[in-house]
Design a protein around this motif. Sequence first.
Motif, PDB file in Angstrom:
ATOM      1  N   VAL A   1       0.925  -0.968  -0.542  1.00 19.03           N
ATOM      2  CA  VAL A   1      -0.105   0.020  -0.045  1.00 19.03           C
ATOM      3  C   VAL A   1       0.925   1.272   0.146  1.00 19.03           C
ATOM      4  O   VAL A   1       1.841   1.122   1.084  1.00 19.03           O
ATOM      5  CB  VAL A   1      -1.143   0.268   1.358  1.00 19.03           C
ATOM      6  N   ILE A   2       0.481   1.924  -1.126  1.00 25.01           N
ATOM      7  CA  ILE A   2       1.496   3.431  -1.131  1.00 25.01           C
ATOM      8  C   ILE A   2       0.733   3.977  -0.601  1.00 25.01           C
ATOM      9  O   ILE A   2      -0.105   4.630  -1.185  1.00 25.01           O
ATOM     10  CB  ILE A   2       1.745   3.545  -2.387  1.00 25.01           C
ATOM     11  N   GLU A   3       1.071   5.128   0.767  1.00 29.21           N
ATOM     12  CA  GLU A   3      -0.202   5.691   0.942  1.00 29.21           C
ATOM     13  C   GLU A   3       0.824   7.605  -0.144  1.00 29.21           C
ATOM     14  O   GLU A   3       1.611   7.981   0.613  1.00 29.21           O
ATOM     15  CB  GLU A   3       0.336   6.402   2.697  1.00 29.21           C
ATOM     16  N   ASP A   4      -0.149   8.303   0.059  1.00 25.36           N
ATOM     17  CA  ASP A   4       0.059   9.927  -0.360  1.00 25.36           C
ATOM     18  C   ASP A   4       0.931  10.620   0.682  1.00 25.36           C
ATOM     19  O   ASP A   4      -0.416  10.848   1.712  1.00 25.36           O
ATOM     20  CB  ASP A   4      -0.626  10.791  -1.057  1.00 25.36           C
ATOM     21  N   ILE A   5       1.809  10.995   0.929  1.00 21.37           N
ATOM     22  CA  ILE A   5       1.594  12.455   1.787  1.00 21.37           C
ATOM     23  C   ILE A   5       0.568  13.550   2.118  1.00 21.37           C
ATOM     24  O   ILE A   5       1.119  13.862   2.861  1.00 21.37           O
ATOM     25  CB  ILE A   5       2.981  12.261   2.153  1.00 21.37           C
ATOM     26  N   LEU A   6      -0.054  13.658   0.482  1.00 20.57           N
ATOM     27  CA  LEU A   6      -0.590  14.800   0.693  1.00 20.57           C
ATOM     28  C   LEU A   6      -2.076  14.075   0.432  1.00 20.57           C
ATOM     29  O   LEU A   6      -2.054  13.399   0.186  1.00 20.57           O
ATOM     30  CB  LEU A   6      -0.252  15.659  -0.489  1.00 20.57           C
ATOM     31  N   SER A   7      -2.807  15.014   1.031  1.00 15.18           N
ATOM     32  CA  SER A   7      -4.245  14.536   0.851  1.00 15.18           C
ATOM     33  C   SER A   7      -5.052  14.755   0.273  1.00 15.18           C
ATOM     34  O   SER A   7      -4.613  15.125  -1.088  1.00 15.18           O
ATOM     35  CB  SER A   7      -5.540  15.083   1.885  1.00 15.18           C
ATOM     36  N   ASP A   8      -6.170  14.120  -0.527  1.00 12.01           N
ATOM     37  CA  ASP A   8      -7.162  14.522  -1.959  1.00 12.01           C
ATOM     38  C   ASP A   8      -7.276  15.864  -2.159  1.00 12.01           C
ATOM     39  O   ASP A   8      -7.052  16.512  -2.990  1.00 12.01           O
ATOM     40  CB  ASP A   8      -7.798  14.223  -2.142  1.00 12.01           C
ATOM     41  N   GLU A   9      -7.612  16.302  -0.553  1.00 13.36           N
ATOM     42  CA  GLU A   9      -7.954  17.905  -0.954  1.00 13.36           C
ATOM     43  C   GLU A   9      -6.896  18.857  -0.854  1.00 13.36           C
ATOM     44  O   GLU A   9      -6.639  19.572  -1.884  1.00 13.36           O
ATOM     45  CB  GLU A   9      -9.017  18.101   0.375  1.00 13.36           C
ATOM     46  N   THR A  10      -5.439  18.696  -0.331  1.00 13.23           N
ATOM     47  CA  THR A  10      -4.733  19.591   0.069  1.00 13.23           C
ATOM     48  C   THR A  10      -4.479  19.472  -1.574  1.00 13.23           C
ATOM     49  O   THR A  10      -3.669  20.651  -2.486  1.00 13.23           O
ATOM     50  CB  THR A  10      -3.053  19.116   0.509  1.00 13.23           C
ATOM     51  N   ARG A  11      -3.507  18.524  -2.579  1.00 13.81           N
ATOM     52  CA  ARG A  11      -3.535  18.314  -3.937  1.00 13.81           C
ATOM     53  C   ARG A  11      -4.085  18.900  -4.888  1.00 13.81           C
ATOM     54  O   ARG A  11      -3.834  19.728  -5.341  1.00 13.81           O
ATOM     55  CB  ARG A  11      -3.257  16.607  -4.291  1.00 13.81           C
ATOM     56  N   ALA A  12      -5.795  19.147  -5.015  1.00 14.20           N
ATOM     57  CA  ALA A  12      -6.237  19.360  -5.780  1.00 14.20           C
ATOM     58  C   ALA A  12      -6.503  20.330  -5.528  1.00 14.20           C
ATOM     59  O   ALA A  12      -6.083  21.380  -6.296  1.00 14.20           O
ATOM     60  CB  ALA A  12      -7.787  18.730  -5.211  1.00 14.20           C
ATOM     61  N   MET A  13      -6.373  21.275  -4.521  1.00  9.19           N
ATOM     62  CA  MET A  13      -5.804  22.899  -4.235  1.00  9.19           C
ATOM     63  C   MET A  13      -4.778  23.270  -4.395  1.00  9.19           C
ATOM     64  O   MET A  13      -4.880  24.503  -5.349  1.00  9.19           O
ATOM     65  CB  MET A  13      -6.139  22.299  -2.020  1.00  9.19           C
ATOM     66  N   ALA A  14      -3.771  22.820  -3.920  1.00 11.35           N
ATOM     67  CA  ALA A  14      -2.197  22.930  -4.677  1.00 11.35           C
ATOM     68  C   ALA A  14      -2.348  23.168  -6.749  1.00 11.35           C
ATOM     69  O   ALA A  14      -2.458  24.040  -7.044  1.00 11.35           O
ATOM     70  CB  ALA A  14      -1.141  21.910  -3.972  1.00 11.35           C
ATOM     71  N   MET A  15      -2.690  22.431  -6.907  1.00 16.61           N
ATOM     72  CA  MET A  15      -2.951  22.629  -8.511  1.00 16.61           C
ATOM     73  C   MET A  15      -3.757  23.655  -8.956  1.00 16.61           C
ATOM     74  O   MET A  15      -3.499  24.052  -9.813  1.00 16.61           O
ATOM     75  CB  MET A  15      -2.914  20.750  -9.273  1.00 16.61           C
TER      76      MET A  15
END
Length: 365
Positions: free
Chosen positions: A61-75
Amino acid sequence: MRLVSVAACRPGMKLGKSIYNEDGRTLLSENAELTEKILERLNTYGIKYIYIQDSRTDDIVIEDILSDETRAMAMGLIRSTFRQLMGVSGKRKLAGALHLEKTFSQLLNAVIDDLSNHKEAMIMLMNMNASDYYLYQHSLNVCVYSTLLGMANGYGRDEIQALSLGALLHDIGKTQINQKVLNKPGKLTDAEYKEVQRHAELGYYMLKDEPNIPLISAHCAYQHHERLDGSGYPRGIQGGEIHEYAKLIGLVDVFDAMTSHRVYRPAMLPHQAIESIYTGSGTLYSKELIELFRDKIAFYPLGLSVRLSTGEQGVVVDINSSFPQRPVVRILQDAEGTDLTVPHEIDLSKKLSVMITDVDVLSSN
């Protein structure tokens, strides 16, 4: 799941980890079945490595260190802000009107908070992205990598904030460079190369008078292409003249560029990139920062298929944080290429006579 080059994928395989678009939203969902058309699209988008499902490695299992919410906000924020800056006259005035610090302060707090929950995380590939959106994804990657390294180096919250902001906006000057030149697939002419080099100085002047942006964050944009021996640009400054944040960001910037697919060359894997960077230790890059980076990099990411010097083939299932270049490998095929009925694992940190000799080699069951 396994990390596999798109070239090695076959129709019928299922995606093990979602792929995101330029806004940080899902381009292709986990569990999607790969087809010829999808594989062609991935190649068109410049995506070279993906995670696929495999019953032999379904416990990885590869865990993302950024949440989906943070990633979407950033991009979303990077894309909208950078696009507003592209091709517009009166750049400095426009940059001020965008209130860059206010625009990105909430995002940086979210990134820092996410990473604070994964301080011990090894830096994994973050480049499951389309090459058309390189500038946006690269800015986020460099921010994440630099922030993790700043934490590992013991920086305080205020220092991390300034470093993270400088890393996020280190390439903002590229919004003022002709995009056709920036993304040219062939070799740049001398004039074009000089044009691209201007982004460092342009970025500095865009940021230095911005309200509430630390001057050191502006210098990160100015100095991230400077090198210890004075061979960098735009000013050719040396050693102690280069701020430590800029040295760190410059190192991370090169690593992420090497491990990202570009229009003019394919992506390297982390072990290839770090080996290349080591050739500049003490001359281009700080030896101490390279060693710090080395200790935080997953040389061989989880799920990567590898061949050992014994001839056996398997998949990386764990990373030794104290010896990241020697992971734990689950052996799935013997030296003759026969699938093992009962796989077993080898900890390369304890089997020093065994080496990884090749990657991306294992066929699917």
